[in-house]
Motif scaffolding. Structure first.
Motif, PDB file in Angstrom:
ATOM      1  N   SER A 192      13.805  15.929 -13.151  1.00  0.00           N
ATOM      2  CA  SER A 192      14.381  16.107 -14.687  1.00  0.00           C
ATOM      3  C   SER A 192      14.491  17.279 -15.271  1.00  0.00           C
ATOM      4  O   SER A 192      15.502  18.079 -15.195  1.00  0.00           O
ATOM      5  CB  SER A 192      13.738  15.395 -14.850  1.00  0.00           C
ATOM      6  N   TYR A 193      12.977  17.681 -14.706  1.00  0.00           N
ATOM      7  CA  TYR A 193      12.423  18.957 -15.731  1.00  0.00           C
ATOM      8  C   TYR A 193      13.642  19.974 -14.507  1.00  0.00           C
ATOM      9  O   TYR A 193      13.376  21.257 -15.527  1.00  0.00           O
ATOM     10  CB  TYR A 193      11.482  19.556 -15.155  1.00  0.00           C
ATOM     11  N   ILE A 194      13.639  20.476 -13.616  1.00  0.00           N
ATOM     12  CA  ILE A 194      14.409  21.146 -12.649  1.00  0.00           C
ATOM     13  C   ILE A 194      15.942  21.857 -12.520  1.00  0.00           C
ATOM     14  O   ILE A 194      16.247  22.371 -13.004  1.00  0.00           O
ATOM     15  CB  ILE A 194      13.841  21.055 -10.906  1.00  0.00           C
ATOM     16  N   GLY A 195      16.064  19.776 -12.830  1.00  0.00           N
ATOM     17  CA  GLY A 195      17.830  19.948 -12.972  1.00  0.00           C
ATOM     18  C   GLY A 195      17.969  20.581 -14.381  1.00  0.00           C
ATOM     19  O   GLY A 195      18.919  21.287 -14.156  1.00  0.00           O
ATOM     20  N   ARG A 196      17.048  20.508 -15.913  1.00  0.00           N
ATOM     21  CA  ARG A 196      17.317  21.124 -17.020  1.00  0.00           C
ATOM     22  C   ARG A 196      17.349  22.275 -16.940  1.00  0.00           C
ATOM     23  O   ARG A 196      18.007  23.035 -17.458  1.00  0.00           O
ATOM     24  CB  ARG A 196      16.507  20.653 -18.143  1.00  0.00           C
ATOM     25  N   ILE A 197      16.177  22.918 -16.609  1.00  0.00           N
ATOM     26  CA  ILE A 197      15.995  24.476 -16.065  1.00  0.00           C
ATOM     27  C   ILE A 197      17.124  25.158 -15.325  1.00  0.00           C
ATOM     28  O   ILE A 197      17.113  26.192 -15.946  1.00  0.00           O
ATOM     29  CB  ILE A 197      14.541  24.983 -15.572  1.00  0.00           C
ATOM     30  N   ASN A 198      17.378  24.796 -14.627  1.00  0.00           N
ATOM     31  CA  ASN A 198      18.789  24.844 -13.475  1.00  0.00           C
ATOM     32  C   ASN A 198      19.859  25.431 -14.116  1.00  0.00           C
ATOM     33  O   ASN A 198      20.524  26.223 -14.566  1.00  0.00           O
ATOM     34  CB  ASN A 198      18.726  24.749 -11.721  1.00  0.00           C
ATOM     35  N   SER A 199      20.213  24.374 -15.061  1.00  0.00           N
ATOM     36  CA  SER A 199      21.437  24.150 -16.420  1.00  0.00           C
ATOM     37  C   SER A 199      21.377  25.398 -16.763  1.00  0.00           C
ATOM     38  O   SER A 199      22.424  25.851 -17.665  1.00  0.00           O
ATOM     39  CB  SER A 199      21.518  22.830 -16.410  1.00  0.00           C
ATOM     40  N   LEU A 200      20.465  25.011 -17.537  1.00  0.00           N
ATOM     41  CA  LEU A 200      20.312  26.254 -18.847  1.00  0.00           C
ATOM     42  C   LEU A 200      20.222  28.011 -17.880  1.00  0.00           C
ATOM     43  O   LEU A 200      21.884  28.518 -18.722  1.00  0.00           O
ATOM     44  CB  LEU A 200      18.455  26.781 -19.451  1.00  0.00           C
ATOM     45  N   TYR A 201      19.837  27.946 -16.750  1.00  0.00           N
ATOM     46  CA  TYR A 201      19.671  29.645 -16.334  1.00  0.00           C
ATOM     47  C   TYR A 201      20.799  29.687 -16.069  1.00  0.00           C
ATOM     48  O   TYR A 201      21.210  30.935 -15.028  1.00  0.00           O
ATOM     49  CB  TYR A 201      18.199  29.512 -15.431  1.00  0.00           C
ATOM     50  N   SER A 202      22.209  28.377 -15.259  1.00  0.00           N
ATOM     51  CA  SER A 202      23.228  29.260 -15.264  1.00  0.00           C
ATOM     52  C   SER A 202      23.991  29.609 -15.940  1.00  0.00           C
ATOM     53  O   SER A 202      24.514  30.442 -15.161  1.00  0.00           O
ATOM     54  CB  SER A 202      23.529  27.499 -14.396  1.00  0.00           C
ATOM     55  N   ASN A 203      23.930  29.592 -17.095  1.00  0.00           N
ATOM     56  CA  ASN A 203      24.222  30.257 -18.056  1.00  0.00           C
ATOM     57  C   ASN A 203      23.859  30.451 -19.155  1.00  0.00           C
ATOM     58  O   ASN A 203      24.454  31.111 -21.018  1.00  0.00           O
ATOM     59  CB  ASN A 203      25.367  29.091 -18.725  1.00  0.00           C
ATOM     60  N   GLY A 204      22.433  31.112 -18.746  1.00  0.00           N
ATOM     61  CA  GLY A 204      21.268  31.393 -20.023  1.00  0.00           C
ATOM     62  C   GLY A 204      19.884  32.085 -19.737  1.00  0.00           C
ATOM     63  O   GLY A 204      19.781  32.350 -18.714  1.00  0.00           O
ATOM     64  N   TRP A 205      19.683  32.041 -20.599  1.00  0.00           N
ATOM     65  CA  TRP A 205      17.071  32.079 -20.421  1.00  0.00           C
ATOM     66  C   TRP A 205      17.020  31.607 -22.125  1.00  0.00           C
ATOM     67  O   TRP A 205      17.069  31.107 -21.867  1.00  0.00           O
ATOM     68  CB  TRP A 205      17.576  33.522 -20.029  1.00  0.00           C
ATOM     69  N   GLU A 206      15.128  31.880 -21.479  1.00  0.00           N
ATOM     70  CA  GLU A 206      14.386  31.150 -22.790  1.00  0.00           C
ATOM     71  C   GLU A 206      13.273  31.792 -22.246  1.00  0.00           C
ATOM     72  O   GLU A 206      12.880  32.484 -21.448  1.00  0.00           O
ATOM     73  CB  GLU A 206      14.193  30.201 -22.256  1.00  0.00           C
ATOM     74  N   TYR A 207      13.003  32.040 -23.369  1.00  0.00           N
ATOM     75  CA  TYR A 207      11.147  33.083 -23.468  1.00  0.00           C
ATOM     76  C   TYR A 207      10.748  32.422 -24.650  1.00  0.00           C
ATOM     77  O   TYR A 207      11.046  32.012 -25.772  1.00  0.00           O
ATOM     78  CB  TYR A 207      11.373  34.129 -23.242  1.00  0.00           C
ATOM     79  N   GLY A 208       9.525  32.357 -24.698  1.00  0.00           N
ATOM     80  CA  GLY A 208       8.314  32.132 -25.721  1.00  0.00           C
ATOM     81  C   GLY A 208       7.913  30.804 -25.075  1.00  0.00           C
ATOM     82  O   GLY A 208       7.360  30.263 -26.576  1.00  0.00           O
ATOM     83  N   ASN A 209       8.507  30.118 -24.533  1.00  0.00           N
ATOM     84  CA  ASN A 209       7.796  28.660 -24.361  1.00  0.00           C
ATOM     85  C   ASN A 209       7.110  28.947 -23.763  1.00  0.00           C
ATOM     86  O   ASN A 209       5.869  29.476 -22.798  1.00  0.00           O
ATOM     87  CB  ASN A 209       8.982  28.041 -22.718  1.00  0.00           C
ATOM     88  N   SER A 210       5.848  27.866 -24.602  1.00  0.00           N
ATOM     89  CA  SER A 210       4.540  27.830 -24.344  1.00  0.00           C
ATOM     90  C   SER A 210       3.580  26.039 -23.865  1.00  0.00           C
ATOM     91  O   SER A 210       4.273  25.422 -25.074  1.00  0.00           O
ATOM     92  CB  SER A 210       3.573  28.514 -24.837  1.00  0.00           C
ATOM     93  N   SER A 211       2.891  26.202 -23.887  1.00  0.00           N
ATOM     94  CA  SER A 211       1.714  24.690 -23.635  1.00  0.00           C
ATOM     95  C   SER A 211       0.691  24.719 -23.190  1.00  0.00           C
ATOM     96  O   SER A 211       0.393  25.519 -22.266  1.00  0.00           O
ATOM     97  CB  SER A 211       2.381  23.844 -22.713  1.00  0.00           C
ATOM     98  N   SER A 212      -0.011  24.105 -24.149  1.00  0.00           N
ATOM     99  CA  SER A 212      -1.681  24.235 -24.052  1.00  0.00           C
ATOM    100  C   SER A 212      -2.577  23.001 -23.863  1.00  0.00           C
ATOM    101  O   SER A 212      -2.385  22.868 -24.312  1.00  0.00           O
ATOM    102  CB  SER A 212      -2.515  25.652 -24.428  1.00  0.00           C
ATOM    103  N   VAL A 213      -3.489  22.588 -23.800  1.00  0.00           N
ATOM    104  CA  VAL A 213      -4.353  21.621 -23.308  1.00  0.00           C
ATOM    105  C   VAL A 213      -4.872  21.708 -24.618  1.00  0.00           C
ATOM    106  O   VAL A 213      -5.522  22.448 -24.614  1.00  0.00           O
ATOM    107  CB  VAL A 213      -4.754  21.067 -21.853  1.00  0.00           C
ATOM    108  N   THR A 214      -5.025  21.071 -24.993  1.00  0.00           N
ATOM    109  CA  THR A 214      -6.293  20.770 -26.533  1.00  0.00           C
ATOM    110  C   THR A 214      -7.031  19.026 -26.410  1.00  0.00           C
ATOM    111  O   THR A 214      -8.371  19.942 -26.342  1.00  0.00           O
ATOM    112  CB  THR A 214      -5.330  20.337 -27.362  1.00  0.00           C
ATOM    113  N   HIS A 215      -6.770  18.143 -25.467  1.00  0.00           N
ATOM    114  CA  HIS A 215      -7.995  17.582 -25.366  1.00  0.00           C
ATOM    115  C   HIS A 215      -7.863  16.992 -23.671  1.00  0.00           C
ATOM    116  O   HIS A 215      -6.767  16.809 -23.666  1.00  0.00           O
ATOM    117  CB  HIS A 215      -8.035  16.063 -26.569  1.00  0.00           C
TER     118      HIS A 215
END
Length: 281
Positions: A186-209
């Motif tokens: 699911s995530y691979i499909g969404r990311i490939n779809s975005l980058y076929s006509n765009g881009w993204e930056y500033g995405n972040s995730s960190s473990v808190t607990h």
């Protein structure tokens, strides 16, 4: 006196309705009656005027002459006619220089502060280029078949997902995923779809607990042998994404609960199942 005589007397003695039209007709008739006969008599009558009449006539003549002269001067000035006694000559005319055709602007097309690329997609800012993101390195302890190894491998797997969002490179994330994982696909499909006509930056995730690290009993289907459940809390920021010429920026942080089934396969950890539930859902 009969009634008829009385009615006629009343009609004749009643005041006459004298309209403006009738007054003008009477005036014209009176003028015609009093007009002198013959041209000489009329000229003599016209000449027989007092000083006031002659003053009005002289003023009218001078006004006519002044208006005519003013019209003549303006006509010469604006080229309506030539000055009195002037002979027009044929002047050499020059062909006006051809107006240069407008050339394409050297300035790049812009939209919302972003340059529009030749493919119609906004150009990604250089300071946030994909090359500015470093591919996460798998810790040595995550290479061990232990609960701690599964925990660190799950954190590394999350880092690979963040790296994929920021760079469009989904291959490292796919290499650590089971081919049948719905979460990964699911995530691979969404990311490939975005980058076929765009881009993204500033995405972040960190473990808190760390909420749970628990070995799972195999069930012969969805949970293979050697599987460990890793469940933790994370804080995420979606960052700025572009699709075509549309920019979406989400800089607010939100929290989620993330669960992975990490399975030891061929000497390494592999994600078998995954589930992310945001607190906003």
């Amino acid at each position: 006196m009969t009634e008829e005589d009385e009615e006629q007397f009343r009609r004749e003695s009643a005041p006459r309705k004298y309209t403006l039209r009738e007054r003008w007709a009477d005036y014209r008739a009176d003028v015609k009656r009093n007009r002198p006969k013959g041209a000489k008599a009329r000229l003599r009558a016209w000449m027989d005027a007092d000083a006031v009449d002659w003053g009005i006539r002289v003023a009218i003549v001078f006004l006519f002459i002044g208006g005519s002269y003013s019209l003549y001067i303006n006509g010469v000035a604006y080229g309506w006619w030539h000055a009195w006694g002037e002979k027009p000559t044929v002047a050499a005319t020059t062909t006006p220089a051809a107006r240069p055709s407008p050339s394409a602007s050297s300035e790049p097309a812009m939209s919302g502060g972003y340059e529009i690329g030749p493919d119609g997609v906004l150009v990604r800012p250089a300071e946030h280029a994909a090359s500015t993101y470093t591919k996460p390195e798998l810790p040595d302890e995550a290479k061990e078949n232990t609960e701690r190894g599964a925990e660190l491998a799950a954190e590394h797997y999350l880092a690979l997902l963040t790296y994929a969002w920021n760079t469009g490179d989904t291959q490292p994330f796919a290499d650590m995923s089971n081919p049948d994982s719905n979460f990964a696909n699911s995530y691979i499909g969404r990311i490939n779809s975005l980058y076929s006509n765009g881009w993204e930056y500033g995405n972040s995730s960190s473990v808190t607990h760390i909420l749970r690290v628990k070995p799972m009993e195999p069930d012969g289907s969805g949970v293979p042998e050697g599987t460990i459940l890793v469940k933790f809390r994370i804080a995420s920021v979606d960052g700025t994404s572009c699709y075509g010429t549309r920019i979406t920026s989400r800089t607010g942080e939100y929290e989620s609960t993330l669960s992975f089934l990490m399975t030891w396969v061929d000497g390494r950890w592999q994600e078998t199942q995954g589930k992310m539930i945001s607190d906003d859902e």
